[in-house]
Write a protein that holds these residues in place. Sequence first.
Motif, PDB file in Angstrom:
ATOM      1  N   VAL A  89      49.612  14.508  35.038  1.00 16.42           N
ATOM      2  CA  VAL A  89      48.820  15.072  33.951  1.00 16.42           C
ATOM      3  C   VAL A  89      49.721  15.635  32.847  1.00 16.42           C
ATOM      4  O   VAL A  89      49.388  15.542  31.653  1.00 16.42           O
ATOM      5  N   SER A  90      50.853  16.196  33.222  1.00 13.64           N
ATOM      6  CA  SER A  90      51.749  16.818  32.237  1.00 13.64           C
ATOM      7  C   SER A  90      52.735  15.839  31.614  1.00 13.64           C
ATOM      8  O   SER A  90      53.460  16.186  30.681  1.00 13.64           O
ATOM      9  N   LEU A 138      44.484  13.501  43.640  1.00 14.45           N
ATOM     10  CA  LEU A 138      45.247  12.319  43.224  1.00 14.45           C
ATOM     11  C   LEU A 138      44.454  11.065  43.616  1.00 14.45           C
ATOM     12  O   LEU A 138      44.789  10.390  44.589  1.00 14.45           O
ATOM     13  N   PRO A 139      43.397  10.744  42.870  1.00  9.10           N
ATOM     14  CA  PRO A 139      42.461   9.685  43.280  1.00  9.10           C
ATOM     15  C   PRO A 139      42.962   8.268  42.961  1.00  9.10           C
ATOM     16  O   PRO A 139      42.345   7.522  42.199  1.00  9.10           O
ATOM     17  N   LYS A 166      40.049  14.395  38.091  1.00  8.31           N
ATOM     18  CA  LYS A 166      39.431  13.882  36.862  1.00  8.31           C
ATOM     19  C   LYS A 166      40.452  13.811  35.732  1.00  8.31           C
ATOM     20  O   LYS A 166      40.482  12.842  34.962  1.00  8.31           O
ATOM     21  N   GLN A 167      41.319  14.813  35.650  1.00  5.38           N
ATOM     22  CA  GLN A 167      42.380  14.809  34.636  1.00  5.38           C
ATOM     23  C   GLN A 167      43.369  13.668  34.887  1.00  5.38           C
ATOM     24  O   GLN A 167      43.834  13.020  33.938  1.00  5.38           O
ATOM     25  N   ALA A 174      42.252   6.251  30.192  1.00  7.82           N
ATOM     26  CA  ALA A 174      41.538   7.135  29.264  1.00  7.82           C
ATOM     27  C   ALA A 174      40.076   6.743  29.066  1.00  7.82           C
ATOM     28  O   ALA A 174      39.224   7.596  28.826  1.00  7.82           O
ATOM     29  N   ASP A 175      39.772   5.448  29.157  1.00 11.31           N
ATOM     30  CA  ASP A 175      38.405   4.993  28.877  1.00 11.31           C
ATOM     31  C   ASP A 175      37.576   4.812  30.146  1.00 11.31           C
ATOM     32  O   ASP A 175      36.497   4.206  30.098  1.00 11.31           O
ATOM     33  N   ASN A 176      38.035   5.346  31.282  1.00  7.85           N
ATOM     34  CA  ASN A 176      37.290   5.146  32.522  1.00  7.85           C
ATOM     35  C   ASN A 176      35.926   5.838  32.445  1.00  7.85           C
ATOM     36  O   ASN A 176      35.763   6.860  31.777  1.00  7.85           O
ATOM     37  N   GLN A 177      34.955   5.249  33.134  1.00  6.37           N
ATOM     38  CA  GLN A 177      33.588   5.786  33.158  1.00  6.37           C
ATOM     39  C   GLN A 177      33.224   6.305  34.551  1.00  6.37           C
ATOM     40  O   GLN A 177      32.059   6.311  34.929  1.00  6.37           O
ATOM     41  N   MET A 178      34.217   6.745  35.295  1.00  2.74           N
ATOM     42  CA  MET A 178      33.965   7.212  36.652  1.00  2.74           C
ATOM     43  C   MET A 178      33.159   8.513  36.661  1.00  2.74           C
ATOM     44  O   MET A 178      33.280   9.333  35.745  1.00  2.74           O
ATOM     45  N   GLY A 179      32.351   8.686  37.714  1.00  3.64           N
ATOM     46  CA  GLY A 179      31.634   9.931  37.905  1.00  3.64           C
ATOM     47  C   GLY A 179      32.379  10.844  38.850  1.00  3.64           C
ATOM     48  O   GLY A 179      33.132  10.388  39.723  1.00  3.64           O
TER      49      GLY A 179
END
Length: 273
Positions: A89-90, A138-139, A166-167, A174-179
Motif C-alpha cells: 500500500v505504501s 493480503l487478498p 481493500k487498500q 485500481a479499477d477492480n469492482q470487488m465487494g
Amino acid sequence: MTIANHVGIHASQIVDVYEQIHTMEALTINPDTMAVFDRFLSLLSNEHGSEFAEQVLAQDKIRAIKPQIQHLFSLASSMYERHWAQRLVSSDTPQQVLQTEYPYFKHYQRATGLEINAIKSLAADPVKQVLMVGSGALPLTSLALHNAGLQVDNLDIQHDDLLLGKQVCKALSADNQMGFIHNDICEQAELDRYDVIWLAALVGDEQLKDKIIAHLYEHMRPGAQLVVRTAFNLRTLLYPSVDEGGLAPFQLKLKIQTYADNFHSILIAQKPV
C-alpha cells in the motif's frame, strides 16, 4: 538408526524450534525471526511420507502442543500478511514489490491457478461469481480470481484486515469492482448467488470449521462448489484440517494433496443438485 528413533528425533526438533519461537520477546518480521520460521516450516514439509508423519503426530509431546502451534502460526501468518500489505500500500510500485520481493508470489499463482482450472473443469455452467471467506489483509487469491475474470466478494471477520485488504486490491488493481463484506461467515445468509465459495485455510479451528461447513451447506445453492484449503501430514500442525468426511453432506469432487513448497492441500466439493 531405526524408524522409531528417527521419529523421536524429528518430534524433538519440532518441539525445540516451537519453543524457540514461543519464547521470543516479541514476534516481529525480520531476517532472524523469518530464518527460525523457515526452519520450523521445513520440519513440517509435506515431502515426509504419511506413515512417518502419522508417527510424529502421535508423539505425546507433539499432541500436547498442537493447539498452541496452530494458534501461534495463525498469529504469525496474520502479522506477516499485514507487514506485506502495508509495504504494498505504501509503495509507488506495488506490482514490482509483489512480483520481485514477496517470497510467496509464485506459490499463490500456482495454487490459485490450480484451483481455478479445477473448479471450471468441474462446473456444469460457467463460473462467474465467487466469495473468498477469510480474505485477510493480503487478498492475493481474490486478486488472482479477479484477474481470471471472476466477480469476487471478500468476507472477513476482522474489520481492520478487511479494510487493509481493500487498500491492497486498489493499489494492485485500481479499477477492480470487488465487494468487501465485514461479517462472520456463520452470520452471512446471502450465499445462494455464488457459484463458488473459497474457504481459507486459517478460517476457524477444527470445531468451528464443522459449524461453518454446515452453515455453507444450508445457504449455498444446489450445484454450487466449495473450495476448502486444508492440510495433511505434518502440515496439520499449522492449519486446522478438514478431511473428506468433514465435508458431508457436500459431495466431494476433487482432492488435491500438495507437496514440496505448497502449504495447503485442496478439497473441492459440490452441494448436490
